[in-house]
Design a protein around this motif. Structure first.
Motif, PDB file in Angstrom:
ATOM      1  N   GLY A   1       0.826  -1.206   0.000  1.00 22.61           N
ATOM      2  CA  GLY A   1       0.000   0.000   0.000  1.00 22.61           C
ATOM      3  C   GLY A   1       0.855   1.248   0.000  1.00 22.61           C
ATOM      4  N   GLY A   2       0.355   2.315  -0.599  1.00 22.30           N
ATOM      5  CA  GLY A   2       1.101   3.566  -0.612  1.00 22.30           C
ATOM      6  C   GLY A   2       0.444   4.605  -1.497  1.00 22.30           C
ATOM      7  N   TRP A   3       1.245   5.278  -2.335  1.00 26.47           N
ATOM      8  CA  TRP A   3       0.712   6.315  -3.200  1.00 26.47           C
ATOM      9  C   TRP A   3       1.563   6.433  -4.459  1.00 26.47           C
ATOM     10  N   ALA A   4       0.980   7.039  -5.486  1.00 26.19           N
ATOM     11  CA  ALA A   4       1.675   7.314  -6.741  1.00 26.19           C
ATOM     12  C   ALA A   4       1.420   8.768  -7.114  1.00 26.19           C
ATOM     13  N   MET A   5       2.428   9.439  -7.643  1.00 32.00           N
ATOM     14  CA  MET A   5       2.272  10.825  -8.062  1.00 32.00           C
ATOM     15  C   MET A   5       1.774  10.877  -9.502  1.00 32.00           C
ATOM     16  N   VAL A   6       0.763  11.705  -9.734  1.00 32.68           N
ATOM     17  CA  VAL A   6       0.223  11.946 -11.077  1.00 32.68           C
ATOM     18  C   VAL A   6       0.247  13.454 -11.277  1.00 32.68           C
ATOM     19  N   GLY A   7       1.301  13.955 -11.919  1.00 30.95           N
ATOM     20  CA  GLY A   7       1.503  15.391 -11.986  1.00 30.95           C
ATOM     21  C   GLY A   7       1.789  15.927 -10.600  1.00 30.95           C
ATOM     22  N   LYS A   8       1.011  16.898 -10.149  1.00 29.19           N
ATOM     23  CA  LYS A   8       1.171  17.452  -8.809  1.00 29.19           C
ATOM     24  C   LYS A   8       0.217  16.818  -7.806  1.00 29.19           C
ATOM     25  N   LEU A   9      -0.548  15.845  -8.261  1.00 26.19           N
ATOM     26  CA  LEU A   9      -1.510  15.170  -7.392  1.00 26.19           C
ATOM     27  C   LEU A   9      -1.004  13.781  -7.029  1.00 26.19           C
ATOM     28  N   SER A  10      -1.555  13.215  -5.950  1.00 23.06           N
ATOM     29  CA  SER A  10      -1.182  11.861  -5.546  1.00 23.06           C
ATOM     30  C   SER A  10      -2.413  10.976  -5.515  1.00 23.06           C
ATOM     31  N   ASP A  11      -2.251   9.746  -5.975  1.00 22.61           N
ATOM     32  CA  ASP A  11      -3.316   8.743  -5.965  1.00 22.61           C
ATOM     33  C   ASP A  11      -2.990   7.666  -4.942  1.00 22.61           C
ATOM     34  N   GLY A  12      -3.988   7.224  -4.160  1.00 24.18           N
ATOM     35  CA  GLY A  12      -3.800   6.052  -3.329  1.00 24.18           C
ATOM     36  C   GLY A  12      -3.533   4.846  -4.207  1.00 24.18           C
ATOM     37  N   LYS A  13      -2.594   3.996  -3.811  1.00 24.26           N
ATOM     38  CA  LYS A  13      -2.142   2.903  -4.683  1.00 24.26           C
ATOM     39  C   LYS A  13      -2.024   1.610  -3.886  1.00 24.26           C
ATOM     40  N   ILE A  14      -2.541   0.510  -4.460  1.00 25.67           N
ATOM     41  CA  ILE A  14      -2.435  -0.822  -3.865  1.00 25.67           C
ATOM     42  C   ILE A  14      -1.893  -1.758  -4.928  1.00 25.67           C
ATOM     43  N   THR A  15      -0.858  -2.535  -4.583  1.00 18.23           N
ATOM     44  CA  THR A  15      -0.201  -3.406  -5.558  1.00 18.23           C
ATOM     45  C   THR A  15      -0.119  -4.821  -5.023  1.00 18.23           C
TER      46      THR A  15
END
Length: 324
Positions: A128-142
């Motif tokens: 679990g964590g996050w990914a950057m999309v431009g200047k925004l961050s998305d919650g991320k699950i892998t």
């Protein structure tokens, strides 16, 4: 400077802890991973440093989760900043004596990171964590295989900022995750709950918890009925003065809220939660003074959202972040 942020207890009473250490160089501060074996009496046995090759990273860098496997080896996850990939979510496996790295893999684009790692109920791991999309961050699950290969990944793709701070696997192969989401004109932060199927697709629409003020979840733990307990922080403002408190929320298997509770200890942050017995929970967190951790608070809460035992509400110097 540095700190430990995760612990894996072992059957013989020893443990392996993981965190970060800071080292200043000509170009700035490098944040390395620090992993150490401690005997059951607290003596150091071995230590392993995983070095960053690029400066920066701030508070997000470092090892945040560690799992002890049945064969004696360890898997560690967190955020690492290096010259090749930038800051990224990273997972590595170590031999049981800490002498050798078995494998290492990074996930997502630059600027992202990892906050949590658990064993999947079938095989492999959930990150679990996050990914950057431009200047925004998305919650991320892998979803990862046993050797760290990516099987699938999910990210919210919504507007604003999101982060996953904790994940747990469900018996049916699905996943619960919790963290925070922040959007809107006022950029108000809310507690955020995500429920995925075993293939990484949404089981339900992500839930937002918290109506007024600022909320976030920092940890999540399974309960015997298939639900979860969430631990975090609730910040409310009264006459211009903001006060934070440790915040617990109990959900059943369908995601319905059964109760929520705030500890009455002044400014505090709920860091981690553990389920004790059938439905009692223990929460641990930090006491905040002048915007800095100044102590630790420990509380036991029963199945109806009240203190299981008032003598369990303890506050003392020193700061911790995990319950095991």
């Amino acid at each position: 400077g540095g700190r430990y942020q995760a612990v894996a207890p072992l059957p013989d009473g020893s443990m392996v802890v993981a965190g970060r250490t800071e080292k200043k160089g000509l170009k700035g501060t490098y944040v390395d991973w620090a992993i150490r074996m401690l005997t059951k009496v607290g003596a150091g046995s071995w230590q392993y440093f995983h070095k960053a090759t690029n400066t920066g990273g701030g508070v997000d860098s470092g090892a945040k989760a560690i799992i002890a496997l049945d064969d004696g080896s360890f898997v560690v996850a967190g955020t690492l900043n290096n010259s090749k990939n930038g800051q990224r979510a990273t997972v590595l496996a170590l031999t049981k004596d800490g002498s050798k790295k078995l494998w290492e893999k990074s996930y997502g684009g630059a600027g992202g990171g990892a906050t949590s790692l658990v064993l999947d109920s079938s095989s492999g791991y959930i990150l679990g964590g996050w990914a950057m999309v431009g200047k925004l961050s998305d919650g991320k699950i892998t979803k990862l295989s046993e050797s760290g290969l990516q099987v699938w990944d999910w990210n919210d793709g919504g507007e604003g900022l999101q982060r996953i701070n904790g994940v747990v696997s469900r018996p049916d192969g699905g996943i619960w995750a919790a963290g925070w989401t922040q959007s809107g004109v006022k950029q108000t932060r809310r507690g955020w709950v995500v429920k995925l199927k075993s293939d990484g697709k949404l089981a339900d629409k992500p839930g937002v918890v918290g109506e007024a003020g600022t909320f976030e979840f920092n940890d999540i733990e399974k309960t015997p009925d298939g639900g979860v307990v969430l631990a975090g922080t609730r910040v409310l403002s009264k006459q211009g003065v903001a006060t934070s408190s440790m915040w617990l929320v109990r959900l059943n298997a369908a995601g319905e809220q059964l109760w929520q509770y705030n500890t009455q200890t002044g400014n505090s942050i709920g860091r981690a939660v553990a389920v004790q017995g059938v439905d009692d929970v223990v929460v641990i967190g930090s006491i905040i003074k002048n915007d800095q951790p100044s102590g630790m608070v420990l509380a036991s809460v029963n199945s109806s959202g009240g203190y299981a035992d008032k003598t369990w509400l303890l506050a003392f110097k020193g700061v911790d972040h995990k319950v095991s």
